[in-house]
Design an enzyme around this catalytic site. Structure first.
Site, PDB file in Angstrom:
ATOM      1  N   SER A   1       0.799  -1.309   0.001  1.00  0.00           N
ATOM      2  CA  SER A   1      -0.027   0.024  -0.025  1.00  0.00           C
ATOM      3  C   SER A   1       0.662   1.269  -0.016  1.00  0.00           C
ATOM      4  O   SER A   1       0.261   2.524  -0.180  1.00  0.00           O
ATOM      5  CB  SER A   1      -0.858   0.036   1.040  1.00  0.00           C
TER       6      SER A   1
ATOM      7  N   LYS B   1       0.372   3.982  -2.680  1.00  0.00           N
ATOM      8  CA  LYS B   1      -0.648   5.024  -2.818  1.00  0.00           C
ATOM      9  C   LYS B   1       0.064   6.640  -2.732  1.00  0.00           C
ATOM     10  O   LYS B   1      -0.463   7.218  -3.065  1.00  0.00           O
ATOM     11  CB  LYS B   1      -1.390   4.801  -1.554  1.00  0.00           C
TER      12      LYS B   1
ATOM     13  N   SER C   1      -5.663   3.987   4.204  1.00  0.00           N
ATOM     14  CA  SER C   1      -5.216   3.046   3.208  1.00  0.00           C
ATOM     15  C   SER C   1      -6.542   2.442   2.499  1.00  0.00           C
ATOM     16  O   SER C   1      -6.869   1.388   2.357  1.00  0.00           O
ATOM     17  CB  SER C   1      -4.525   2.013   3.779  1.00  0.00           C
TER      18      SER C   1
END
Length: 494
Positions: A160, A163, A331
């Site tokens: 993640s 991102k 997230s």
């Protein structure tokens, strides 16, 4: 107004060979903004404390989904894991006494050199909990100078933390004030209403109600009878399902959805998702039209807005800055994928996984970032095909902290705060020396753990860092090791 400051004729050079003017030396350059980046983690967190109880890591839900998928495919699965106002809270009055602006050195000890960082970070990077491959980069945000590196150019699966790249590309392409529009159109004969999705995954029932009310008012003005209702998702193309498959951390990617396709009342974390987000949103809209006095001939059907149709209602999302902060703090995979597609649309690419990959990559390249070995397969980090380097993430965060790209600042203000918000809410204790001094994006896949963000060190410097590891067997132990690395940066050489 601040007094003009005489600029030196020499000093540290940025990556383009120009003297890098620290933001705090520029008249009217937003000194408080950099203090916010460095100091809000310590000084503005009373505001954020109330959100801690509701926020927290999503990793456990994602790992459950991965195990289910692994059982089917006989291989490891994919990843997982409320935005603030765009300008953020002002620094507390005590800020100057607690933290100096990044780059200021008055009254501080000399910055730690690379050898000191090697002594502090080397043994922690060698922790067995981090698996078989681990890379790291630390950058001084005020100068852009790389202070520490191990495997800086080695492509790694970021989970993640990708991102950070997705949101930066969207901000660069569209600007922090951009809003995503959802509209309702009326055909020339006033017989067909079309709910047109623009790609806002945060659309909710209140927004749909407002759209229905405005559309009904337009129909009453024209004295129309029952209408046919359609919904248009043509802004997006390509497969709707993420390569990881049906998953409680992401809905099918659609230009039209409400509440991120969640089937409960949650706004973050794992949740059961609808397999028809556009149809569900349209059916809710149909009921709200009925409440507003507009009858529909039958249930809504999929179809493009008719040629010559006029817009009779519009809803705008929160500014892109707020969507970025929400995506990073929580997230949020659905928002991240939407931002990647918005970037694709701005670039004239198809709003698909492939088009988004090309558009995000091109935007990062335009920012002058090191992209050798990088592959942005998706916007969320769920796809194991994603590859980035620790150097890319650390340099991108430093760019967001510098004076040349203020549009990227929400990338920093959206990062979870250690011990207080989002996916770092329960990873640092109240007594940890890093609590409040670390802001970082987490990343977790089966066997992959990462952490990338900012730290305020003992000299008051704002550092950006990226720690990427693969081959780990215990997520909890790997996370603790990553947190120890970030803590070492915050402690510095006291």
């Amino acid at each position: 107004m601040a007094e003009p400051v005489k600029r030196p004729t020499d000093g540290p050079l940025n990556r383009w060979g120009k003297w890098k003017v620290p933001k705090y030396l520029k008249r009217g350059s937003g000194r408080d903004d950099l203090r916010l980046v460095a100091g809000s983690a310590v000084l503005g967190l009373v505001v954020a404390a109330g959100a801690v109880l509701a926020a927290g890591p999503w990793d456990s839900g994602q790992r459950k989904a991965e195990r289910v998928r692994a059982a089917v495919l006989q291989r490891a699965g994919g990843a997982h894991h409320e935005g603030t106002a765009p300008d953020g809270p002002a620094p507390a009055p005590s800020a100057p006494a607690v933290l100096s602006a990044p780059g200021a050195t008055a009254g501080l000890t000399a910055p730690a050199g690379a050898s000191a960082l090697e002594t502090a970070l080397g043994p922690l990077l060698d922790a067995p909990a981090l698996g078989s491959v681990r890379t790291a980069v630390v950058v001084d945000a005020s100068t852009g100078k790389q202070l520490y590196a191990r495997g800086a150019a080695t492509p790694m699966t970021p989970a993640s933390t990708v991102k950070i790249a997705t949101t930066a590309a969207a901000l660069s392409a569209l600007g922090p004030a951009h809003r995503i529009a959802t509209t309702v159109t009326l055909s020339p004969d006033s017989r067909t209403l079309t709910l047109v999705g623009g790609g806002d995954p945060t659309l909710d029932k209140a927004a749909l109600r407002a759209l229905a009310t405005d559309a009904a008012g337009s129909l009453r003005d024209g004295d129309a009878g029952p209408v046919r209702l359609t919904y248009d998702t043509s802004r997006y193309s390509g497969p709707a399902l993420h390569p990881i498959g049906p998953n409680e951390n992401i809905a099918p990617v659609s230009a039209l959805m409400a509440d991120e396709g969640r089937l409960d009342k949650s706004d973050r974390g794992p949740a059961l998702r609808t397999d028809d987000p556009a149809g569900d949103a349209a059916r809710v809209f149909a009921g709200l039209l009925d409440d507003a006095g507009v009858a529909t001939r039958s249930g809504p059907s999929s179809g493009r807005s008719p040629a010559g149709a006029r817009t009779v209602a519009t809803h705008l999302s929160e500014p892109l800055s707020a969507l970025v902060e929400r995506a990073l703090t929580n997230s949020d995979n659905d928002i991240a994928e939407a931002l990647a597609r918005q970037t694709a649309l701005k670039a004239g690419e198809p709003a698909s996984f492939a088009g988004s990959r090309r558009a995000v990559t091109a935007r990062l390249e335009a920012l002058g970032l090191p992209l050798a070995g990088a592959r942005l397969a998706d916007g969320s980090g769920l796809d194991r095909a994603d590859k980035v380097t620790a150097g890319l993430l650390a340099e991108l965060l430093a760019l967001a902290a510098g004076p040349d790209h203020p549009e990227l600042r929400p990338v920093l203000t959206g990062l979870p705060v250690a011990g207080f918000t989002g996916t770092l809410g329960d990873r640092y204790t109240a007594t940890s020396p890093a609590t409040g001094l670390i802001r970082a994006k987490t990343g977790t896949l089966t066997g992959v753990n990462s952490l990338a963000g900012t730290a305020v060190d003992a000299q008051g410097r704002l550092l950006t860092f990226a720690f990427l590891a693969s081959g780990s067997t215990s997520p909890a132990e790997a996370e603790a090791s990553l947190d120890a690395l970030a803590t070492a940066l915050a402690e510095g050489t006291r």
